[in-house]
Scaffold this motif. Structure first.
Motif, PDB file in Angstrom:
ATOM      1  N   CYS A   9     -20.498   6.809   1.405  1.00  0.00           N
ATOM      2  CA  CYS A   9     -19.357   6.430   0.820  1.00  0.00           C
ATOM      3  C   CYS A   9     -18.049   7.094   0.961  1.00  0.00           C
ATOM      4  N   HIS A  10     -16.967   6.423   0.932  1.00  0.00           N
ATOM      5  CA  HIS A  10     -15.592   7.058   0.987  1.00  0.00           C
ATOM      6  C   HIS A  10     -15.235   7.468  -0.358  1.00  0.00           C
ATOM      7  N   HIS A  11     -14.162   8.507  -0.588  1.00  0.00           N
ATOM      8  CA  HIS A  11     -13.613   8.528  -1.808  1.00  0.00           C
ATOM      9  C   HIS A  11     -12.388   8.892  -1.830  1.00  0.00           C
ATOM     10  N   ASN A  12     -11.668   8.565  -0.441  1.00  0.00           N
ATOM     11  CA  ASN A  12     -10.136   8.693  -0.307  1.00  0.00           C
ATOM     12  C   ASN A  12     -10.061   7.586   0.803  1.00  0.00           C
ATOM     13  N   TYR A  13      -9.535   6.144   0.019  1.00  0.00           N
ATOM     14  CA  TYR A  13      -9.502   4.972   1.000  1.00  0.00           C
ATOM     15  C   TYR A  13      -8.859   4.009   0.264  1.00  0.00           C
ATOM     16  N   VAL A  14      -8.683   3.059   1.057  1.00  0.00           N
ATOM     17  CA  VAL A  14      -8.135   1.834   0.544  1.00  0.00           C
ATOM     18  C   VAL A  14      -8.855   0.481   1.108  1.00  0.00           C
ATOM     19  N   ALA A  15      -9.029  -0.250   0.263  1.00  0.00           N
ATOM     20  CA  ALA A  15      -9.907  -1.634   0.502  1.00  0.00           C
ATOM     21  C   ALA A  15      -9.229  -2.904  -0.226  1.00  0.00           C
ATOM     22  N   ARG A  16      -9.600  -3.796   0.375  1.00  0.00           N
ATOM     23  CA  ARG A  16      -9.168  -5.314  -0.288  1.00  0.00           C
ATOM     24  C   ARG A  16     -10.030  -5.811  -1.145  1.00  0.00           C
ATOM     25  N   GLU A  17      -9.573  -6.043  -2.305  1.00  0.00           N
ATOM     26  CA  GLU A  17     -10.850  -6.476  -3.514  1.00  0.00           C
ATOM     27  C   GLU A  17     -10.143  -7.438  -4.247  1.00  0.00           C
ATOM     28  N   HIS A  18     -10.893  -8.051  -5.225  1.00  0.00           N
ATOM     29  CA  HIS A  18     -10.344  -9.022  -6.138  1.00  0.00           C
ATOM     30  C   HIS A  18     -10.621  -8.328  -7.539  1.00  0.00           C
ATOM     31  N   HIS A  19      -9.747  -8.190  -8.258  1.00  0.00           N
ATOM     32  CA  HIS A  19      -9.711  -7.647  -9.651  1.00  0.00           C
ATOM     33  C   HIS A  19      -8.685  -8.327 -10.494  1.00  0.00           C
ATOM     34  N   PHE A  20      -9.288  -8.865 -11.771  1.00  0.00           N
ATOM     35  CA  PHE A  20      -8.125  -9.299 -12.858  1.00  0.00           C
ATOM     36  C   PHE A  20      -7.333 -10.550 -12.117  1.00  0.00           C
ATOM     37  N   GLY A  21      -8.334 -11.565 -11.679  1.00  0.00           N
ATOM     38  CA  GLY A  21      -7.632 -12.855 -10.968  1.00  0.00           C
ATOM     39  C   GLY A  21      -6.760 -12.718  -9.905  1.00  0.00           C
ATOM     40  N   ALA A  22      -6.803 -11.511  -9.307  1.00  0.00           N
ATOM     41  CA  ALA A  22      -5.863 -11.652  -7.996  1.00  0.00           C
ATOM     42  C   ALA A  22      -6.573 -10.608  -6.963  1.00  0.00           C
ATOM     43  N   ASP A  23      -6.434 -11.051  -5.573  1.00  0.00           N
ATOM     44  CA  ASP A  23      -6.765 -10.429  -4.321  1.00  0.00           C
ATOM     45  C   ASP A  23      -5.642  -9.254  -4.335  1.00  0.00           C
ATOM     46  N   VAL A  24      -6.273  -8.045  -4.391  1.00  0.00           N
ATOM     47  CA  VAL A  24      -5.304  -6.643  -4.300  1.00  0.00           C
ATOM     48  C   VAL A  24      -5.791  -5.702  -3.502  1.00  0.00           C
ATOM     49  N   TYR A  25      -5.113  -4.618  -2.794  1.00  0.00           N
ATOM     50  CA  TYR A  25      -5.230  -3.405  -2.309  1.00  0.00           C
ATOM     51  C   TYR A  25      -5.532  -2.411  -3.379  1.00  0.00           C
ATOM     52  N   VAL A  26      -6.755  -1.995  -3.407  1.00  0.00           N
ATOM     53  CA  VAL A  26      -7.101  -0.883  -4.194  1.00  0.00           C
ATOM     54  C   VAL A  26      -7.294   0.413  -3.367  1.00  0.00           C
ATOM     55  N   THR A  27      -6.445   1.404  -3.835  1.00  0.00           N
ATOM     56  CA  THR A  27      -6.529   2.510  -3.275  1.00  0.00           C
ATOM     57  C   THR A  27      -7.241   3.690  -4.487  1.00  0.00           C
ATOM     58  N   ARG A  28      -8.291   4.097  -3.708  1.00  0.00           N
ATOM     59  CA  ARG A  28      -9.220   4.971  -4.662  1.00  0.00           C
ATOM     60  C   ARG A  28      -8.797   6.668  -3.943  1.00  0.00           C
ATOM     61  N   LYS A  29      -8.154   7.273  -4.772  1.00  0.00           N
ATOM     62  CA  LYS A  29      -7.721   8.548  -4.257  1.00  0.00           C
ATOM     63  C   LYS A  29      -8.595   9.582  -5.096  1.00  0.00           C
ATOM     64  N   GLY A  30      -9.680  10.089  -4.497  1.00  0.00           N
ATOM     65  CA  GLY A  30     -10.767  10.853  -5.381  1.00  0.00           C
ATOM     66  C   GLY A  30     -11.346  10.198  -6.409  1.00  0.00           C
ATOM     67  N   ALA A  31     -11.858   8.801  -5.841  1.00  0.00           N
ATOM     68  CA  ALA A  31     -12.640   8.205  -6.625  1.00  0.00           C
ATOM     69  C   ALA A  31     -13.759   7.258  -5.595  1.00  0.00           C
ATOM     70  N   ILE A  32     -14.621   6.937  -6.266  1.00  0.00           N
ATOM     71  CA  ILE A  32     -15.644   6.008  -5.444  1.00  0.00           C
ATOM     72  C   ILE A  32     -15.765   4.749  -6.048  1.00  0.00           C
ATOM     73  N   ILE A  75       0.914  -1.086  -0.063  1.00  0.00           N
ATOM     74  CA  ILE A  75       0.080  -0.010  -0.091  1.00  0.00           C
ATOM     75  C   ILE A  75       0.890   1.247  -0.094  1.00  0.00           C
ATOM     76  N   ILE A  76       0.350   2.377  -0.749  1.00  0.00           N
ATOM     77  CA  ILE A  76       1.115   3.566  -0.701  1.00  0.00           C
ATOM     78  C   ILE A  76       0.607   4.620   0.056  1.00  0.00           C
ATOM     79  N   PRO A  77       0.860   4.742   1.235  1.00  0.00           N
ATOM     80  CA  PRO A  77       0.317   5.824   2.139  1.00  0.00           C
ATOM     81  C   PRO A  77      -0.093   7.101   1.667  1.00  0.00           C
ATOM     82  N   ALA A  78       1.068   7.727   0.836  1.00  0.00           N
ATOM     83  CA  ALA A  78       0.556   9.140   0.039  1.00  0.00           C
ATOM     84  C   ALA A  78      -0.514   9.165  -0.834  1.00  0.00           C
ATOM     85  N   ALA A  79      -0.774   7.779  -1.408  1.00  0.00           N
ATOM     86  CA  ALA A  79      -1.726   7.781  -2.530  1.00  0.00           C
ATOM     87  C   ALA A  79      -3.154   7.709  -1.575  1.00  0.00           C
TER      88      ALA A  79
END
Length: 402
Positions: A273-296, A66-70
């Motif tokens: 709903c958050h729009h600056n956050y990080v969450a554990r999700e599944h995308h394109f065949g992998a469990d990843v951490y998704v950071t949304r910086k100014g996105a919902i 995870i990138i904290p500044a993101a």
């Protein structure tokens, strides 16, 4: 029509949902795409623009890191909206007293609830439910406490406060003349402190391991390290705090306006709903951490809020679950001008003209939030018709700013 272009100058592509993007934001996205921890691709939403740490409007999937500044320093910043049982014609001819009541009930800017009123109150009991988790974080990282003066009181007293900048509380009218409360806030001072502390820790950790980065703000924690686990605990806490802050804000606003409006009820569960956050999700065949910086998140049938600038329109939306956007959409209109540029370019007269018909402050103190400093929200929405469908269109009639 949706607009999508692809940037292929890094380790992974960047998918961009607009053709309205500045060079400095493109460079930030390119830097992100060069990191070895990025999974599959980076997505950039239609409101994308240059940001501190990472691009605002970026959706960043990372493998075991995870990138904290993101994530940023306003951890968990987001939106809350609820429809009332009122119709537009039931509102008073002037909303000045309603705005005054909200401003009296909700501390804005650097203000907070008085410690004498919080101590021993239901407010304090609510905050103390979060206290054990925070104590565990601070015990491991006492430096967090040193960064916030009067730490134990401040975070409690700021629960249920708005903050400043682009945070706001609004009354809006929808396409059927329904009345809505909509608000925007985050994790206040404690989220800022947690964000800054762990951003600095990540940069120090990268230097210690002599990891070369295209931008020092892209320093990251790797899964399995103590700092990674501690950051996840801290960011989860701050995101929960931000969510509860918005819930309390909504409660305060509802009670503040009741004496000045006809009797009303809340018609549905609030969208929060958050729009600056990080969450554990599944995308394109992998469990990843998704950071949304100014996105919902805009998963299939998920409800979200996309606010415009003061004096324009906002939208209640339903997600379409677009995989290429990592099930995401924009979080607002997105800035076209920096705050400094807006202050130099516009005047109080411009504020009055651009917020005509909206009960709000119209002084130089909010020039940086003038609609002209933002992108055209209608163009932003047109660029993401493949990401969300519009459920309600809202027009602001009252706005409280920090």
């Amino acid at each position: 029509m949706p607009v999508q272009m692809t940037l292929n100058k890094g380790t992974v592509p960047v998918r961009i949902w607009t053709d309205d993007i500045a060079h400095d934001a493109l460079q930030q996205l390119q830097n992100l795409s060069r990191l070895p921890i990025i999974h599959h691709h980076v997505a950039a939403m239609p409101d994308v623009h240059y940001g501190t740490g990472a691009t605002v409007g970026a959706v960043i999937p990372t493998r075991s890191a995870i990138i904290p500044a993101a994530v940023g320093v306003d951890i968990g910043c987001g939106m809350n909206a609820v429809r009332l049982s009122l119709k537009a014609h039931e509102l008073p001819d002037t909303l000045a007293r309603v705005r005054s009541a909200i401003e009296k009930a909700v501390p804005v800017g650097f203000e907070q609830h008085a410690r004498t009123k919080v101590k021993g109150s239901a407010h304090a009991r609510r905050a103390r439910k979060m206290n054990d988790r925070l104590d565990a974080i601070v015990t491991r990282h006492p430096g967090i406490m040193k960064m916030q003066r009067r730490f134990n009181d401040t975070w409690m007293c700021q629960l249920g406060t708005l903050g400043g900048g682009n945070h706001f509380i609004e009354l809006c009218i929808d396409e059927s003349d329904g009345v809505w409360i909509m608000l925007h806030s985050g994790s206040r001072g404690i989220g800022n402190v947690i964000g800054r502390y762990f951003i600095a820790a990540a940069q120090k950790d990268m230097r210690r391991h002599q990891v070369h980065l295209p931008d020092r703000d892209l320093a990251y924690f790797s899964e399995g390290s103590d700092l990674f686990d501690d950051y996840v605990d801290a960011v989860d806490w701050a995101q929960d705090y931000a969510m509860d802050n918005r819930r309390m804000l909504l409660e305060l606003v509802v009670e503040a306006i009741r004496p000045f409006l006809p009797r009303f009820s809340l018609e549905a569960e609030a969208i929060n709903c958050h729009h600056n956050y990080v969450a554990r999700e599944h995308h394109f065949g992998a469990d990843v951490y998704v950071t949304r910086k100014g996105a919902i998140r805009a998963g299939l049938d998920e409800m979200g809020i996309i606010p415009g600038s003061m004096g324009t329109r906002s939208y209640i939306v339903r997600g379409l679950g677009n995989a290429e956007s990592l099930c995401s959409c924009s979080h607002g209109a997105g800035r076209r001008m920096s705050r400094g540029h807006a202050k130099r370019h516009f005047s109080a007269r411009d504020i009055e003209a651009q917020t005509a018909g909206v009960e709000c402050r119209k002084d130089r103190g909010i020039i940086d939030e003038i609609p002209g400093a933002y992108k055209d929200i209608d163009q932003v929405m047109a660029h993401q018709t493949d990401l969300v469908e519009v459920v309600h269109t809202l027009k602001q009639v009252l706005c409280v700013k920090g």
